[in-house]
Design an enzyme around this catalytic site. Structure first.
Site, PDB file in Angstrom:
ATOM      1  N   GLU A 511     -76.656 -75.511 -18.185  1.00  0.00           N
ATOM      2  CA  GLU A 511     -77.155 -76.973 -17.577  1.00  0.00           C
ATOM      3  C   GLU A 511     -78.470 -77.153 -17.165  1.00  0.00           C
ATOM      4  O   GLU A 511     -78.987 -78.079 -17.222  1.00  0.00           O
ATOM      5  CB  GLU A 511     -76.085 -77.317 -16.376  1.00  0.00           C
ATOM      6  N   HIS A 514     -80.935 -77.828 -20.090  1.00  0.00           N
ATOM      7  CA  HIS A 514     -81.094 -79.543 -20.143  1.00  0.00           C
ATOM      8  C   HIS A 514     -81.965 -79.901 -18.922  1.00  0.00           C
ATOM      9  O   HIS A 514     -82.836 -80.811 -19.034  1.00  0.00           O
ATOM     10  CB  HIS A 514     -79.710 -80.193 -19.595  1.00  0.00           C
TER      11      HIS A 514
HETATM   12 ZN   LIG Z   1     -74.942 -78.935 -22.752  1.00  0.00          ZN
END
Ligand SMILES: [Zn+2]
Length: 724
Positions: A511, A514
């Site tokens: 994550e 991102h």
């Molecule tokens: Zn992802």
């Protein structure tokens, strides 16, 4: 590498970002008037750093007026652009559209995160009421003839053809979005399309809400702690608490995970309990009761197929792929089929291994040799893993406390690679007390972004893990990124540290990949900024970032025992590494079958989509060539939220495609000296800071110097021996 969701905050990534801010034309006065009559907490940008949301200011009653005013203002702004009497130009049409919708984005980017991560009946009700209005707004924009005429005029003009760089990309993507959304259709067809979109949006929201409710409601109940033998004392205590909270004091409830496989299946010694948990998982939304979603699935699939036919695409999968790195469903299926022979062999080999383990263990399962069943797979896989790799999750977990992993691991790697530093900001408000907020500083010490972390599972948070932007970076609008990561790590018992599995450690790195894509956004236009990239590109930076979790220098810095502070022993690291390629029959198998199921659902004609959904699923799974009886897809049709609500329709393959990019890209890093600041700068310059300013294949070639190759992934997954 595992599959994880990068859900966009807004359900319509294409629409949401495209429209921001106030244009300075005469007609925009209407928008200003609307915005002026709205006096709620979103009327002005937040006064917090980077316009970060001020969660102390929002009440349930604020959302609907804010979103409605935002929709009205945006509609007026777009109308003003369409009605402009001046000759269409890039600036007065395409760029003006980028400026429209500030109020809407300001409110909706916060609202959509709250309905995902911290919802309530009140927020759900507003979401239900707003979703058709938002869908209608997007249709009104993309099906506005006057507006499209101006967009097309710019597209076809000498000015349009002479544009370069980010300007040229903005014009091309804006024009393509209009065409994709039906701008070239006749008036009658447009009316039909609007009605379809409205119906689909309603169904998608209804599906998502029913699935969330069902997943909570179908948590199985056990009468005695003995039935949960194998779980830790803390897990059993959590099960007792959940049961008590739900009005079953004295009993035990196991909350269902999102996926087909359930975490507790690895440790439940009682085979009957495993079957109860398994059945609850796979049948959660297909039991013919109030929680059944199969009729909705049929409706959504049929409507999507009709929509594709209306806009002239051979099927919905083709329609969806217009802006992807992989251009066609056929290419995606061909890419995936390439794994099947080696993967099926791996599944068969592992099934035999686990069946032997099950037979050897017959005494624990009722005194007789058993035939391996799907609910036994993870249990015996864990046993074999322990025997073969001597790797026990409970041995590993004490070394991975969530905040230390974040601050000394995830952040540390970003510091060593990109020069970033992080400062905790306890003064910034959060929407839940277990969250943390940070300010992110660039290598030169300048302030780069605000970052929130919301790690723990809650009953009012949907499953999975994701990144979202509260504020999107844009030079045009003068905004810097405000980014959040949300996960579903089991919350610790009172007074205990939050220890995470190694799988969740990888999710944390994922994550954060991102988040980096958001932090490094350096674009003029919001719709091309940061993570606003294709479905089959957006998971590349995140999966790429997972590689940092096991770099020895990084691991040694964060993997420390929560009680003693001792570094994780090298033997344990070696075991984690060795165990990585174990159980790929399930690991890659469940993802690949889900991805192939997704594409097949969206290649159906409207007539074919009307067939009984579970019968179709059985056919589609048989066609994969994988052992889907023993290893069903990661999500079965009735609870496959990614494809029925989250915008991953015909896009689930993206996880595997981007994993291939991530392995191949990492291969480049390893061959060029590993985790260095020079490599970090190269990564940031070539793709992590590029948003969607270039064709994705070109970004990839800028990074590695070649087109992506599958071999590094095949080797990393242990499907073929490493060619050293
Ligand atoms: Zn992802």
């Amino acid at each position: 590498m595992k599959t994880r969701l990068m859900a966009a905050a807004a359900p319509l990534v294409l629409g949401a970002a495209l429209l921001g801010g106030f244009s300075v034309t005469a007609h925009a006065k209407t928008a200003e008037k609307i915005a002026a009559t709205y006096s709620g907490p979103f009327a002005k940008p937040s006064t917090l750093p980077f316009h970060a949301p001020d969660f102390t200011q929002y009440k349930d009653a604020d959302w609907q007026p804010a979103i409605e005013a935002g929709i009205a203002a945006k509609r007026a702004e777009i109308k003003a652009i369409a009605a402009n009497k001046a000759k269409p130009s890039f600036e007065n049409t395409i760029v003006a559209m980028e400026r429209a919708g500030t109020l809407y984005d300001r409110a909706y980017n916060v609202f959509s995160q709250l309905t995902s991560a911290n919802t309530s009946d009140a927020l759900d009700a507003i979401d239900t009421a707003m979703s058709p209005k938002i869908s209608a707004l997007n249709d009104d924009i993309y099906l506005d003839d006057a507006l499209f005429a101006r967009v097309k005029a710019v597209h076809d003009s000498a000015e349009g053809k002479a544009l370069t760089g980010e300007d040229a990309m903005l014009l091309a993507t804006t024009y393509d979005k209009f065409v994709h959304r039906g701008a070239l259709l006749s008036a009658a067809q447009k009316v039909e399309l609007k009605a379809m979109n409205l119906e689909i949006a309603k169904l998608e929201t209804a599906f998502s809400q029913k699935l969330t409710t069902a997943t909570a409601a179908k948590a199985p109940i056990f009468d005695s702690a003995a039935q949960l033998d194998g779980l830790s004392q803390a897990e059993i205590a959590a099960a007792a608490k959940l049961a008590a909270d739900k009005g079953h004091a004295g009993k035990f409830m196991l909350a269902l995970d999102n996926t087909t496989q359930q975490a507790a299946l690895t440790s439940l010694n009682n085979r009957a309990s495993r079957k109860i948990l398994w059945d609850a998982s796979v049948n959660r939304t297909s039991g013919g009761d109030a929680y059944d979603t199969t009729a909705m699935v049929t409706q959504i699939a049929t409507l999507r197929a009709k929509k594709a036919r209306l806009v002239g695409a051979p099927d919905f999968a083709t329609y969806q792929m217009y802006d992807r790195m992989v251009k066609t469903p056929a290419k995606a299926m061909e890419f995936m089929k390439g794994f099947v022979p080696a993967l099926r062999a791996t599944q068969d080999r592992e099934a035999a291994l686990l069946e032997a383990a099950a037979k050897a263990d017959g005494g624990k399962s009722g005194g007789q040799a058993i035939k391996l069943e799907p609910w036994d797979w993870s249990y015996y896989a864990e046993k074999v893993r322990k025997a073969k790799y001597d790797l026990d999750e409970n041995q590993i977990k004490p070394y991975f406390e969530v905040w230390r992993t974040l601050e000394d691991g995830v952040f540390y790697a970003a510091n060593k690679t990109y020069g970033l530093t992080f400062k905790r900001r306890t003064d910034l408000p959060v929407y839940h007390p277990t969250m943390r907020a940070y300010e992110v500083f660039d290598a030169d010490g300048s302030s780069l972004a605000i970052f929130y972390y919301d790690p723990f599972a809650r009953s009012n948070k949907r499953g999975g893990a994701w990144m979202n932007n509260f504020v999107e970076q844009s030079y045009l609008l003068g905004e810097k990124p405000v980014v959040s990561n949300t996960l579903n790590i089991a919350p610790p018992a009172e007074g205990q540290p939050a220890l995470v599995s190694f799988d969740n450690v990888e999710t944390m790195f994922h994550e954060f990949g991102h988040a980096l894509h958001g932090f490094f956004a350096s674009q003029k236009y919001p719709s091309l900024s940061g993570t606003n990239t294709a479905r089959d590109f957006v998971e590349f930076p995140s999966q790429f970032n997972e590689n940092f979790a096991t770099i020895p220098e990084v691991l040694n810095h964060y993997a420390k025992h929560y009680q003693t502070g001792a570094a994780i022993p090298p033997e344990l690291i070696a075991k984690i590494e060795a165990a990585k390629t174990f159980n790929q029959g399930l690991g890659l198998g469940e993802t690949l079958s889900a991805a192939m199921l997704d594409i097949q659902w969206h290649q159906l004609s409207p007539e074919e989509a009307a067939q009984p959904p579970m019968a179709f699923e059985a056919k589609a799974l048989a066609a994969t060539g994988l052992n889907t009886d023993m290893i069903p897809p990661r999500y079965k049709t009735p609870y496959f939220r990614h494809i029925w609500d989250n915008g991953y329709a015909s896009g689930y393959y993206s996880y595997i495609w981007t994993e291939m990019l991530a392995h191949d890209g990492w291969d480049w890093v390893v061959k060029h000296g590993g985790m260095t600041r020079a490599n970090g700068d190269h990564i940031r310059k070539t793709f992590l800071g590029q948003g969607h300013t270039k064709d994705f294949a070109e970004l990839y070639r800028d990074f590695t110097g070649h087109d992506p190759e599958v071999q590094p992934m095949v080797e990393a997954r242990g499907l073929a021996p490493k060619a050293k």
